[in-house]
Design a protein around this motif. Structure first.
Motif, PDB file in Angstrom:
ATOM      1  N   PHE A 112     -14.580   9.395  -3.353  1.00 57.26           N
ATOM      2  CA  PHE A 112     -13.333   9.861  -3.969  1.00 57.26           C
ATOM      3  C   PHE A 112     -12.141   8.967  -3.640  1.00 57.26           C
ATOM      4  O   PHE A 112     -11.049   9.160  -4.160  1.00 57.26           O
ATOM      5  N   HIS A 113     -12.337   7.945  -2.798  1.00 51.02           N
ATOM      6  CA  HIS A 113     -11.292   6.942  -2.554  1.00 51.02           C
ATOM      7  C   HIS A 113     -11.436   5.721  -3.461  1.00 51.02           C
ATOM      8  O   HIS A 113     -10.602   4.814  -3.407  1.00 51.02           O
ATOM      9  N   LEU A 114     -12.494   5.674  -4.268  1.00 54.78           N
ATOM     10  CA  LEU A 114     -12.696   4.506  -5.130  1.00 54.78           C
ATOM     11  C   LEU A 114     -11.570   4.366  -6.147  1.00 54.78           C
ATOM     12  O   LEU A 114     -11.049   5.372  -6.646  1.00 54.78           O
ATOM     13  N   GLY A 141     -14.344  14.971  -6.271  1.00 58.17           N
ATOM     14  CA  GLY A 141     -13.419  15.995  -6.725  1.00 58.17           C
ATOM     15  C   GLY A 141     -13.729  16.402  -8.148  1.00 58.17           C
ATOM     16  O   GLY A 141     -14.118  15.563  -8.965  1.00 58.17           O
ATOM     17  N   ASP A 142     -13.560  17.687  -8.468  1.00 55.52           N
ATOM     18  CA  ASP A 142     -13.883  18.122  -9.829  1.00 55.52           C
ATOM     19  C   ASP A 142     -12.751  17.881 -10.818  1.00 55.52           C
ATOM     20  O   ASP A 142     -12.903  18.103 -12.010  1.00 55.52           O
ATOM     21  N   ASP A 143     -11.611  17.398 -10.322  1.00 55.68           N
ATOM     22  CA  ASP A 143     -10.480  17.116 -11.212  1.00 55.68           C
ATOM     23  C   ASP A 143     -10.549  15.667 -11.692  1.00 55.68           C
ATOM     24  O   ASP A 143     -10.593  14.744 -10.899  1.00 55.68           O
ATOM     25  N   TYR A 144     -10.579  15.471 -13.007  1.00 54.99           N
ATOM     26  CA  TYR A 144     -10.676  14.141 -13.613  1.00 54.99           C
ATOM     27  C   TYR A 144      -9.332  13.436 -13.479  1.00 54.99           C
ATOM     28  O   TYR A 144      -8.293  13.986 -13.849  1.00 54.99           O
ATOM     29  N   GLY A 145      -9.344  12.219 -12.943  1.00 55.99           N
ATOM     30  CA  GLY A 145      -8.115  11.433 -12.865  1.00 55.99           C
ATOM     31  C   GLY A 145      -7.831  10.924 -11.465  1.00 55.99           C
ATOM     32  O   GLY A 145      -8.725  10.845 -10.621  1.00 55.99           O
ATOM     33  N   GLU A 146      -6.566  10.577 -11.233  1.00 55.59           N
ATOM     34  CA  GLU A 146      -6.133   9.958  -9.980  1.00 55.59           C
ATOM     35  C   GLU A 146      -4.954  10.723  -9.395  1.00 55.59           C
ATOM     36  O   GLU A 146      -4.158  11.297 -10.137  1.00 55.59           O
ATOM     37  N   HIS A 147      -4.833  10.713  -8.065  1.00 50.19           N
ATOM     38  CA  HIS A 147      -3.649  11.261  -7.421  1.00 50.19           C
ATOM     39  C   HIS A 147      -3.550  10.721  -5.997  1.00 50.19           C
ATOM     40  O   HIS A 147      -4.500  10.123  -5.484  1.00 50.19           O
ATOM     41  N   THR A 148      -2.422  10.912  -5.389  1.00 49.19           N
ATOM     42  CA  THR A 148      -2.249  10.579  -3.976  1.00 49.19           C
ATOM     43  C   THR A 148      -1.885  11.849  -3.222  1.00 49.19           C
ATOM     44  O   THR A 148      -1.405  12.823  -3.800  1.00 49.19           O
ATOM     45  N   ASP A 149      -2.143  11.814  -1.925  1.00 45.42           N
ATOM     46  CA  ASP A 149      -1.838  12.965  -1.083  1.00 45.42           C
ATOM     47  C   ASP A 149      -1.425  12.462   0.286  1.00 45.42           C
ATOM     48  O   ASP A 149      -1.790  11.351   0.704  1.00 45.42           O
ATOM     49  N   GLN A 150      -0.674  13.296   0.999  1.00 48.28           N
ATOM     50  CA  GLN A 150      -0.223  12.958   2.337  1.00 48.28           C
ATOM     51  C   GLN A 150      -1.215  13.512   3.355  1.00 48.28           C
ATOM     52  O   GLN A 150      -1.618  14.669   3.276  1.00 48.28           O
ATOM     53  N   TRP A 151      -1.587  12.667   4.316  1.00 46.94           N
ATOM     54  CA  TRP A 151      -2.524  13.059   5.365  1.00 46.94           C
ATOM     55  C   TRP A 151      -2.284  12.169   6.569  1.00 46.94           C
ATOM     56  O   TRP A 151      -2.168  10.959   6.428  1.00 46.94           O
ATOM     57  N   ASN A 153       0.392  11.628   8.244  1.00 46.50           N
ATOM     58  CA  ASN A 153       1.633  10.875   8.065  1.00 46.50           C
ATOM     59  C   ASN A 153       1.440   9.580   7.290  1.00 46.50           C
ATOM     60  O   ASN A 153       2.104   8.570   7.542  1.00 46.50           O
ATOM     61  N   ASP A 154       0.530   9.607   6.333  1.00 43.86           N
ATOM     62  CA  ASP A 154       0.264   8.436   5.511  1.00 43.86           C
ATOM     63  C   ASP A 154      -0.108   8.913   4.100  1.00 43.86           C
ATOM     64  O   ASP A 154      -0.378  10.091   3.882  1.00 43.86           O
ATOM     65  N   THR A 155      -0.106   7.982   3.164  1.00 47.81           N
ATOM     66  CA  THR A 155      -0.448   8.290   1.778  1.00 47.81           C
ATOM     67  C   THR A 155      -1.842   7.778   1.475  1.00 47.81           C
ATOM     68  O   THR A 155      -2.134   6.593   1.683  1.00 47.81           O
ATOM     69  N   PHE A 156      -2.703   8.664   0.979  1.00 46.61           N
ATOM     70  CA  PHE A 156      -4.065   8.303   0.623  1.00 46.61           C
ATOM     71  C   PHE A 156      -4.281   8.526  -0.872  1.00 46.61           C
ATOM     72  O   PHE A 156      -3.766   9.480  -1.445  1.00 46.61           O
ATOM     73  N   TYR A 157      -5.056   7.636  -1.452  1.00 42.98           N
ATOM     74  CA  TYR A 157      -5.355   7.658  -2.881  1.00 42.98           C
ATOM     75  C   TYR A 157      -6.704   8.337  -3.117  1.00 42.98           C
ATOM     76  O   TYR A 157      -7.663   8.115  -2.365  1.00 42.98           O
ATOM     77  N   TYR A 158      -6.778   9.148  -4.177  1.00 44.45           N
ATOM     78  CA  TYR A 158      -8.015   9.831  -4.549  1.00 44.45           C
ATOM     79  C   TYR A 158      -8.204   9.723  -6.062  1.00 44.45           C
ATOM     80  O   TYR A 158      -7.230   9.688  -6.812  1.00 44.45           O
TER      81      TYR A 158
END
Length: 198
Positions: A112-114, A141-151, A153-158
Motif C-alpha cells: 500500500f506504499h507503492l 486498502g479497499d479505497d481506490y486511489g492515493e492519499h497521505t496520512d500523518q504517522w 510526526n511524519d507524512t506517509f503516502y498510501y
C-alpha cells in the motif's frame, strides 16, 4: 512517494517498529491461514519484511528458507541481526529482479506504499514468481486511489487499486483466490490469499 524517501522514513522508526512488532500477534492468524493452503517447506519471500520477527519465525518453523526485502536499510540491518541464517536485501520491490521462484510470498502492509501506477506491475511480478501450487498473501486498502496520512510526526503516502482490480489482476495471472477478507472493519484494510493452481 519515492521509495528512497519512504525507506528513510522507516529508518527513523526502525527500532520502535522492532520493539512493537517483534513479538506481536498482528497478522499471525492471517499468515497461518495462508500457510494452510500448501504443504510445509520450500522457499518463501517476505516483501516489506521490516525488522523480521514474527512472520520469519513462523516460516522458519514451517521449514521455509526465507528471503526478505525492504526499502529501509535500518530495518534490514535489524532483520539480519534477528535472523542471521536468512538473506535480507535492501531494495525497492519496484526495481527488484530475481531468477528465483518461490513457494510462498507474503507482502503484509507493504504494497500500500507503492506508487499508484506500480501496483499492477508489482502484483504481476509477484504472481509470476510463484511456483506451481505456490501461495501469495498480501494486504491492501479497499479505497481506490492515493492519499497521505500523518504517522509518527511524519507524512506517509498510501495508494490502492481497490478490491476489484486486485482480484482481476490475480485471476488474469492464473491464480485462484482462496480467501479475501476486510479483516479490520470498519478500517479499509483487506487481505487476500491466492494460489497458483497449475
Amino acid at each position: 512517494m519515492d521509495p528512497n524517501i519512504l525507506g528513510k522514513k522507516y529508518d527513523n522508526i526502525a527500532q520502535w517498529w522492532h520493539t512493537q512488532h517483534h513479538g506481536s500477534h498482528y497478522g499471525i492468524a492471517q499468515l497461518e491461514r495462508a500457510l494452510g493452503f500448501r504443504a510445509d517447506g520450500g522457499k518463501a519471500l517476505d516483501v516489506g519484511c521490516g525488522a523480521g520477527g514474527r512472520f520469519i519465525r513462523i516460516l522458519e518453523n514451517k521449514n521455509y528458507s526465507v528471503q526478505g526485502l525492504d526499502v529501509s536499510a535500518e530495518m534490514i540491518k535489524i532483520a539480519r541481526q534477528n535472523h542471521p541464517q536468512q538473506p535480507f536485501i535492501h531494495t525497492d520491490i519496484n526495481e527488484w529482479e530475481s531468477s528465483e521462484a518461490f513457494d510462498f510470498i507474503v507482502a503484509w502492509d507493504s504494497l500500500f506504499h507503492l506508487p499508484f501506477h506500480m501496483h499492477t506491475p508489482v502484483l504481476k511480478k509477484l504472481c509470476g514468481k510463484l511456483n506451481p501450487q505456490g501461495v501469495l498473501i498480501y494486504s491492501f486498502g479497499d479505497d481506490y486511489g492515493e492519499h497521505t496520512d500523518q504517522w509518527h510526526n511524519d507524512t506517509f503516502y498510501y495508494s490502492s487499486i481497490g478490491i476489484q482490480e486486485n482480484c482481476q489482476t490475480l485471476l488474469t495471472m492464473g491464480l485462484s483466490i482462496m480467501h479475501l477478507e476486510l479483516d479490520q472493519f470498519p478500517e479499509n484494510h483487506v487481505y487476500v490469499i491466492a494460489q497458483r493452481r497449475d
